[in-house]
Motif scaffolding. Structure first.
Motif, PDB file in Angstrom:
ATOM      1  N   GLY A 214       0.823  -1.191   0.000  1.00 40.43           N
ATOM      2  CA  GLY A 214       0.000   0.000   0.000  1.00 40.43           C
ATOM      3  C   GLY A 214       0.860   1.245   0.000  1.00 40.43           C
ATOM      4  N   MET A 215       0.212   2.399  -0.174  1.00 38.81           N
ATOM      5  CA  MET A 215       0.908   3.678  -0.106  1.00 38.81           C
ATOM      6  C   MET A 215       0.048   4.700   0.617  1.00 38.81           C
ATOM      7  N   HIS A 216       0.722   5.659   1.243  1.00 40.64           N
ATOM      8  CA  HIS A 216       0.070   6.842   1.777  1.00 40.64           C
ATOM      9  C   HIS A 216       0.447   7.998   0.866  1.00 40.64           C
ATOM     10  N   LEU A 217      -0.562   8.631   0.271  1.00 39.65           N
ATOM     11  CA  LEU A 217      -0.329   9.726  -0.671  1.00 39.65           C
ATOM     12  C   LEU A 217      -0.478  11.063   0.043  1.00 39.65           C
ATOM     13  N   ASN A 218       0.630  11.678   0.352  1.00 42.14           N
ATOM     14  CA  ASN A 218       0.647  12.956   1.061  1.00 42.14           C
ATOM     15  C   ASN A 218       1.680  13.877   0.436  1.00 42.14           C
ATOM     16  N   ASP A 219       1.331  15.144   0.260  1.00 39.34           N
ATOM     17  CA  ASP A 219       2.326  16.142  -0.099  1.00 39.34           C
ATOM     18  C   ASP A 219       3.096  16.502   1.178  1.00 39.34           C
ATOM     19  N   ASP A 220       4.119  17.343   1.050  1.00 44.07           N
ATOM     20  CA  ASP A 220       5.036  17.608   2.152  1.00 44.07           C
ATOM     21  C   ASP A 220       5.134  19.110   2.405  1.00 44.07           C
ATOM     22  N   LYS A 221       4.984  19.517   3.672  1.00 50.47           N
ATOM     23  CA  LYS A 221       5.136  20.922   4.032  1.00 50.47           C
ATOM     24  C   LYS A 221       6.603  21.356   4.045  1.00 50.47           C
ATOM     25  N   ASP A 229       8.320  15.257   9.711  1.00 49.93           N
ATOM     26  CA  ASP A 229       7.072  14.666   9.219  1.00 49.93           C
ATOM     27  C   ASP A 229       5.942  15.691   9.299  1.00 49.93           C
ATOM     28  N   ARG A 230       5.656  16.356   8.161  1.00 49.82           N
ATOM     29  CA  ARG A 230       4.581  17.346   8.118  1.00 49.82           C
ATOM     30  C   ARG A 230       3.791  17.162   6.823  1.00 49.82           C
ATOM     31  N   HIS A 231       2.671  16.475   6.894  1.00 49.53           N
ATOM     32  CA  HIS A 231       1.849  16.212   5.718  1.00 49.53           C
ATOM     33  C   HIS A 231       1.214  17.502   5.204  1.00 49.53           C
ATOM     34  N   GLU A 232       1.025  17.559   3.879  1.00 49.59           N
ATOM     35  CA  GLU A 232       0.340  18.682   3.253  1.00 49.59           C
ATOM     36  C   GLU A 232      -0.688  18.151   2.254  1.00 49.59           C
ATOM     37  N   SER A 233      -1.683  18.953   1.953  1.00 49.92           N
ATOM     38  CA  SER A 233      -2.695  18.581   0.971  1.00 49.92           C
ATOM     39  C   SER A 233      -2.063  18.415  -0.413  1.00 49.92           C
ATOM     40  N   ILE A 234      -2.691  17.581  -1.239  1.00 49.22           N
ATOM     41  CA  ILE A 234      -2.155  17.261  -2.557  1.00 49.22           C
ATOM     42  C   ILE A 234      -1.979  18.527  -3.399  1.00 49.22           C
ATOM     43  N   GLY A 235      -0.772  18.697  -3.927  1.00 49.22           N
ATOM     44  CA  GLY A 235      -0.481  19.831  -4.799  1.00 49.22           C
ATOM     45  C   GLY A 235      -0.176  21.125  -4.095  1.00 49.22           C
ATOM     46  N   LYS A 236      -0.229  21.134  -2.767  1.00 44.77           N
ATOM     47  CA  LYS A 236       0.009  22.366  -2.006  1.00 44.77           C
ATOM     48  C   LYS A 236       1.354  22.356  -1.286  1.00 44.77           C
ATOM     49  N   GLY A 237       2.135  21.305  -1.490  1.00 45.15           N
ATOM     50  CA  GLY A 237       3.397  21.167  -0.791  1.00 45.15           C
ATOM     51  C   GLY A 237       4.596  21.159  -1.726  1.00 45.15           C
ATOM     52  N   THR A 262      -3.814  13.399   4.198  1.00 46.42           N
ATOM     53  CA  THR A 262      -3.605  14.841   4.102  1.00 46.42           C
ATOM     54  C   THR A 262      -4.384  15.565   5.200  1.00 46.42           C
ATOM     55  N   PRO A 263      -3.909  16.756   5.617  1.00 49.16           N
ATOM     56  CA  PRO A 263      -4.418  17.346   6.866  1.00 49.16           C
ATOM     57  C   PRO A 263      -5.829  17.901   6.833  1.00 49.16           C
ATOM     58  N   ASP A 264      -6.333  18.261   5.660  1.00 46.94           N
ATOM     59  CA  ASP A 264      -7.674  18.855   5.584  1.00 46.94           C
ATOM     60  C   ASP A 264      -8.640  17.804   5.026  1.00 46.94           C
ATOM     61  N   ASP A 265      -9.344  17.111   5.930  1.00 47.30           N
ATOM     62  CA  ASP A 265     -10.206  16.025   5.466  1.00 47.30           C
ATOM     63  C   ASP A 265     -11.410  16.516   4.663  1.00 47.30           C
ATOM     64  N   SER A 266     -11.716  17.818   4.744  1.00 48.04           N
ATOM     65  CA  SER A 266     -12.804  18.344   3.922  1.00 48.04           C
ATOM     66  C   SER A 266     -12.440  18.336   2.443  1.00 48.04           C
ATOM     67  N   LEU A 267     -11.153  18.242   2.146  1.00 44.96           N
ATOM     68  CA  LEU A 267     -10.681  18.217   0.763  1.00 44.96           C
ATOM     69  C   LEU A 267     -10.583  16.808   0.196  1.00 44.96           C
ATOM     70  N   TRP A 268     -10.808  15.798   1.018  1.00 44.67           N
ATOM     71  CA  TRP A 268     -10.616  14.431   0.530  1.00 44.67           C
ATOM     72  C   TRP A 268     -11.456  14.081  -0.696  1.00 44.67           C
ATOM     73  N   PRO A 269     -12.758  14.421  -0.732  1.00 44.19           N
ATOM     74  CA  PRO A 269     -13.508  14.110  -1.956  1.00 44.19           C
ATOM     75  C   PRO A 269     -12.898  14.769  -3.193  1.00 44.19           C
ATOM     76  N   GLU A 270     -12.473  16.025  -3.035  1.00 43.89           N
ATOM     77  CA  GLU A 270     -11.861  16.764  -4.140  1.00 43.89           C
ATOM     78  C   GLU A 270     -10.515  16.141  -4.528  1.00 43.89           C
ATOM     79  N   GLU A 271      -9.710  15.771  -3.538  1.00 44.88           N
ATOM     80  CA  GLU A 271      -8.394  15.188  -3.825  1.00 44.88           C
ATOM     81  C   GLU A 271      -8.532  13.829  -4.507  1.00 44.88           C
ATOM     82  N   ILE A 272      -9.463  13.020  -4.027  1.00 44.66           N
ATOM     83  CA  ILE A 272      -9.682  11.708  -4.644  1.00 44.66           C
ATOM     84  C   ILE A 272     -10.144  11.872  -6.090  1.00 44.66           C
TER      85      ILE A 272
END
Length: 281
Positions: A214-221, A229-237, A262-272
């Protein structure tokens, strides 16, 4: 086929996890099967176990696209014998909870030497902890997650992960989950096309894709090789869009759970939705 999802909440019971995954458009998901910050969790009821399985079946989530995570207290390489015993007991409980739920993987951070053990002794303890647990369970693969290299944490290099794998007796029940943020922070340049190719070449040579579960898909701050270890939303890091576009079009990552943390779970539908939109027909 790509199976993209997120680490969803189990508030109200584990049976709610597949419902939340379906709601955000996920085709895979991760979850805690109990508390994320306690040594022991409330026992799963037969009713809750059945409801979880029923909901997974209803929405098409098979065990190979579900990647549970253990609690954050566990340190399978602890230099403290009392904490090591607690960690091993808790890890065994986590594996058995996965068995009860019909799940086939458990994702975990390898451990930390806390500057009280040599790196090699810590790696040996982690492998011994895994061997002990695998002997007392069945059907669940222990999935090592790479870490960012913060502090005294073990598992930030492919070589360290390979050393643990080499010392696990049952190779059929050990695997790896690669977190993109952790890998980038540990010095693996996933941001450039050349770095992407080189990283996965090294991964295959040192570990082997057969172990990738498996993989965890996270951008990086933070910047490359920050060891933070500082996760960022997709495309924002600092990793950027290119990496994620390359990965979703790379057949080596078919048929495994690709999980957003990614840190903002409200963006998950959009990120997926965005990740799926990047797949070239």
């Amino acid at each position: 086929m790509k199976y993209i999802g997120a680490h969803v909440s189990i508030e109200g019971g584990v049976s709610n996890a597949p419902l939340r995954a379906e709601k955000i458009g996920a085709k895979a998901f991760a979850l805690f099967t109990g508390s994320s910050n306690r040594w022991a969790s409330k026992a799963l009821s037969e009713k809750e176990i059945k409801l979880f399985k029923d909901n997974c079946q209803k929405f098409g989530f098979t065990p190979d696209v579900i990647l549970p995570h253990d609690n954050f207290l566990i340190n399978l390489g602890s230099p403290d014998n009392e904490k090591l015993a607690l960690s091993r007991k808790s890890f065994l409980d986590e594996m058995k909870r996965c068995e009860q739920l019909g799940l086939t993987m458990l994702n975990f951070h390898p451990g930390s030497h806390l500057s009280k053990l040599s790196e090699d002794d810590c790696l040996a303890r982690i492998a011994e902890s895994i061997n002990i647990t695998l002997e007392e369970t069945s059907g669940v693969t222990a999935v090592l997650e790479n870490v960012a290299g913060q502090g005294t944490n073990i598992g930030h290099s492919f070589e360290q992960l390979r050393t643990i794998i080499d010392r696990v007796d049952d190779k059929s029940r050990i695997g790896v989950c690669i977190d993109s943020c952790h890998a980038y922070s540990a010095g693996y340049d996933l941001a450039t096309p050349e770095g992407y190719d080189n990283t996965w070449r090294m991964f295959d040579e040192i570990i082997g894709f057969k172990y990738l579960k498996g993989m965890h898909l996270n951008d990086d701050k933070r910047e490359l090789n920050s060891r933070i270890d500082r996760h960022e939303s997709i495309g924002k890091g600092t990793i950027g869009d290119g990496f994620f576009s390359r990965l979703v079009n790379d057949s080596r990552f078919d048929s495994i759970p690709l999980i957003l943390e990614t840190p903002d779970d409200s963006l998950w539908p959009e990120e997926i939705a965005w990740l799926y939109s990047r797949i070239e027909s």
